[in-house]
Design an enzyme around this catalytic site. Sequence first.
Site, mmCIF file in Angstrom:
data_model
loop_
_atom_site.group_PDB
_atom_site.id
_atom_site.type_symbol
_atom_site.label_atom_id
_atom_site.label_comp_id
_atom_site.label_asym_id
_atom_site.label_seq_id
_atom_site.Cartn_x
_atom_site.Cartn_y
_atom_site.Cartn_z
ATOM 1 N N CYS A 114 0.815 -1.229 0.000
ATOM 2 C CA CYS A 114 0.000 0.000 0.000
ATOM 3 C C CYS A 114 0.841 1.268 0.000
ATOM 4 O O CYS A 114 0.327 2.359 -0.237
ATOM 5 C CB CYS A 114 -0.949 -0.009 1.194
ATOM 6 S SG CYS A 114 -1.882 -1.526 1.324
ATOM 7 N N HIS A 254 -3.455 6.695 3.039
ATOM 8 C CA HIS A 254 -3.921 5.434 2.454
ATOM 9 C C HIS A 254 -5.312 5.106 2.996
ATOM 10 O O HIS A 254 -5.549 5.162 4.206
ATOM 11 C CB HIS A 254 -2.925 4.320 2.796
ATOM 12 C CG HIS A 254 -3.428 2.964 2.436
ATOM 13 N ND1 HIS A 254 -3.961 2.684 1.197
ATOM 14 C CD2 HIS A 254 -3.497 1.811 3.149
ATOM 15 C CE1 HIS A 254 -4.327 1.413 1.167
ATOM 16 N NE2 HIS A 254 -4.063 0.866 2.339
ATOM 17 N N ASN A 284 -10.339 -0.567 0.106
ATOM 18 C CA ASN A 284 -8.880 -0.487 0.166
ATOM 19 C C ASN A 284 -8.304 -0.989 -1.158
ATOM 20 O O ASN A 284 -8.397 -2.173 -1.458
ATOM 21 C CB ASN A 284 -8.393 -1.341 1.348
ATOM 22 C CG ASN A 284 -6.879 -1.346 1.490
ATOM 23 O OD1 ASN A 284 -6.159 -0.905 0.596
ATOM 24 N ND2 ASN A 284 -6.395 -1.862 2.607
HETATM 25 N N1 COA Z 1 -19.024 -9.159 8.770
HETATM 26 C C1 COA Z 1 -19.523 -9.438 9.983
HETATM 27 N N2 COA Z 1 -18.761 -9.804 11.017
HETATM 28 C C2 COA Z 1 -17.437 -9.865 10.829
HETATM 29 C C3 COA Z 1 -16.850 -9.578 9.587
HETATM 30 C C4 COA Z 1 -17.695 -9.217 8.529
HETATM 31 N N3 COA Z 1 -17.237 -8.920 7.308
HETATM 32 N N4 COA Z 1 -15.521 -9.718 9.701
HETATM 33 C C5 COA Z 1 -15.252 -10.075 10.967
HETATM 34 N N5 COA Z 1 -16.426 -10.171 11.646
HETATM 35 C C6 COA Z 1 -16.617 -10.518 13.045
HETATM 36 C C7 COA Z 1 -15.466 -11.310 13.615
HETATM 37 O O1 COA Z 1 -15.617 -12.674 13.313
HETATM 38 C C8 COA Z 1 -15.586 -11.015 15.077
HETATM 39 O O2 COA Z 1 -16.600 -11.817 15.630
HETATM 40 P P1 COA Z 1 -16.450 -12.434 17.115
HETATM 41 O O3 COA Z 1 -16.384 -11.226 18.015
HETATM 42 O O4 COA Z 1 -17.685 -13.231 17.243
HETATM 43 O O5 COA Z 1 -15.187 -13.223 17.080
HETATM 44 C C9 COA Z 1 -16.087 -9.564 15.121
HETATM 45 O O6 COA Z 1 -16.650 -9.319 13.819
HETATM 46 C C10 COA Z 1 -14.997 -8.560 15.367
HETATM 47 O O7 COA Z 1 -13.889 -8.876 14.526
HETATM 48 P P2 COA Z 1 -12.544 -8.044 14.553
HETATM 49 O O8 COA Z 1 -11.595 -8.608 13.547
HETATM 50 O O9 COA Z 1 -12.083 -7.928 15.966
HETATM 51 O O10 COA Z 1 -13.099 -6.627 14.080
HETATM 52 P P3 COA Z 1 -12.370 -5.255 14.019
HETATM 53 O O11 COA Z 1 -13.160 -4.233 14.713
HETATM 54 O O12 COA Z 1 -10.900 -5.360 14.343
HETATM 55 O O13 COA Z 1 -12.467 -4.894 12.446
HETATM 56 C C11 COA Z 1 -11.101 -4.908 10.495
HETATM 57 C C12 COA Z 1 -11.868 -5.731 11.503
HETATM 58 C C13 COA Z 1 -10.411 -5.822 9.518
HETATM 59 C C14 COA Z 1 -12.090 -4.018 9.752
HETATM 60 C C15 COA Z 1 -10.074 -4.045 11.230
HETATM 61 O O14 COA Z 1 -9.342 -4.818 12.123
HETATM 62 C C16 COA Z 1 -9.133 -3.348 10.317
HETATM 63 O O15 COA Z 1 -9.512 -2.498 9.535
HETATM 64 N N6 COA Z 1 -7.812 -3.651 10.423
HETATM 65 C C17 COA Z 1 -6.800 -3.004 9.651
HETATM 66 C C18 COA Z 1 -6.938 -3.408 8.256
HETATM 67 C C19 COA Z 1 -5.980 -2.719 7.388
HETATM 68 O O16 COA Z 1 -5.788 -1.558 7.515
HETATM 69 N N7 COA Z 1 -5.424 -3.488 6.488
HETATM 70 C C20 COA Z 1 -4.658 -3.053 5.433
HETATM 71 C C21 COA Z 1 -3.499 -2.264 5.823
HETATM 72 S S1 COA Z 1 -2.928 -1.743 4.315
#
Ligand code: COA
Length: 327
Positions: A114, A254, A284
Site C-alpha cells: 500500500c 492510504h 482499500n
Molecule cells: N461481517 C460481519 N462480522 C465480521 C466480519 C464481517 N465482514 N468480519 C469479521 N467479523 C466478526 C469477527 O468474526 C468477530 O466476531 P467475534 O467477536 O464473534 O469473534 C467480530 O466481527 C470482530 O472482529 P474483529 O476482527 O475484531 O473486528 P475489528 O473491529 O478489528 O475490524 C477490520 C476488523 C479488519 C475491519 C479491522 O481490524 C481493520 O480495519 N484492520 C486493519 C486493516 C488494514 O488496515 N489493512 C490493510 C493495511 S494496508
Amino acid sequence: MPNRAIIIGTGSALPSRLLTNRDLEAMVETSDEWIKTRTGIEQRYIVGEGETNSFLATRAAKNALEMAGVRPQELDLIIVGTLTPDTPMPSVACLVQKELGAKKAGAFDLSATCSGFIYGLSIADKFIRDNRKMKILVIGSEVLSRRVNWTDRTTCVLFGDGAGAAVVTGTKEDRGILSTHLHADGALGDLLTIKGLGTAHPVTMEMLELGWQYIQMQGREVFKHAVKALESVAWEALNANGWTTDQVDLLIAHQANMRILDFLREKLGLTTDKVFINIHKYGNTSAASIPIALDEANRSRLLLPGSKLLMVAFGGGFTWGSLAMRW
Ligand code: COA
C-alpha cells in the site's frame, strides 16, 4: 533554488463491476451495517471480463499524461507500485510502456504494497533532483479481487481494484516535493501476507488447500500498527519541514479503514475538511488508493498552487512512508 520534483498531471481508472455491501451480504455472513461501521466502506469496484492490472494502469496513465500535456514518447521512466501484477514477467510497467508506446522509457514494478505510490514518488524525486528535465510516470495499480478469498468475510469486504497515476517532472521554483520518508519492518510481515504463489510456495494442491493464494490478515494487529506508524510518519514529515498541523491544506492517507483515518485526523488535530476521504466508494485499493485520491482531489480543485499536501501510507511488509509537497 535546487531542482524540485512537481506533479504536472494526475489520472485514475476504475474497473467496470460495482460490488456493493448489499451484494456481499448475498455472498458471505456479513451486513452492510457491519462493514460501514467497522470500515466506512459502502462499495468497491472489481475487474470484469478482459480487465487487468495493466489495462487499468494504462488508462490511469493516459488520463495523467493528457492532463500534463506530455506525450508518451517523452517519458524517461515508468514506475508501477503493485502487489498484483498481471504476470511476474513482464512487469506491469513494461506492459504499460508497450500500450503507451513510451519507447524511450525505462520501466519497472516496485513491491511496497500500500506504500508503493509513495515509494515510487520518492524514487522519481531522487531522479529529478539530479535532472529536472526528466519526465517520470508513477503509477499505483491493483487487482486485489484476484487475491481475495471470497468466502472469508474478514478480508473480502475490505478490498477493491483500481489504478492511479501521476506525471512527475522538475522545476527550479520553490514548490514541489519537499521531503519523503520511507520505513519498513519485515519482522511483522506475517500479520498481512499472501504466503503462496511465489517461489517459496508454488502452486501445489497442498498450498491451495491451505488458502495461501489469498490475502491473510490479522486485522486487529494490523490496525494497531497502522495507526501508530501513520501518526509517527506524519509527525516526521511535519517536523522535517517545520510545518505545524494547521498549516497543512490537505492530508491524503492510504484509504484502508475510516476508523484509522479518523484516528489520524484526531491525533494530528486536523479538521474533517483537510482529510481526503473516498474509502466509502472504493474500499482499500492498496497501492492505487493514494494516487486515486490524489487525482480526485486535484480534479475537484482541492489542490491549488501553493497548497501544502501531506501524503502518508501504510501496508503489508510492513511498509510505511510519507511525502510532503507544496502543490
Ligand atoms: N461481517 C460481519 N462480522 C465480521 C466480519 C464481517 N465482514 N468480519 C469479521 N467479523 C466478526 C469477527 O468474526 C468477530 O466476531 P467475534 O467477536 O464473534 O469473534 C467480530 O466481527 C470482530 O472482529 P474483529 O476482527 O475484531 O473486528 P475489528 O473491529 O478489528 O475490524 C477490520 C476488523 C479488519 C475491519 C479491522 O481490524 C481493520 O480495519 N484492520 C486493519 C486493516 C488494514 O488496515 N489493512 C490493510 C493495511 S494496508
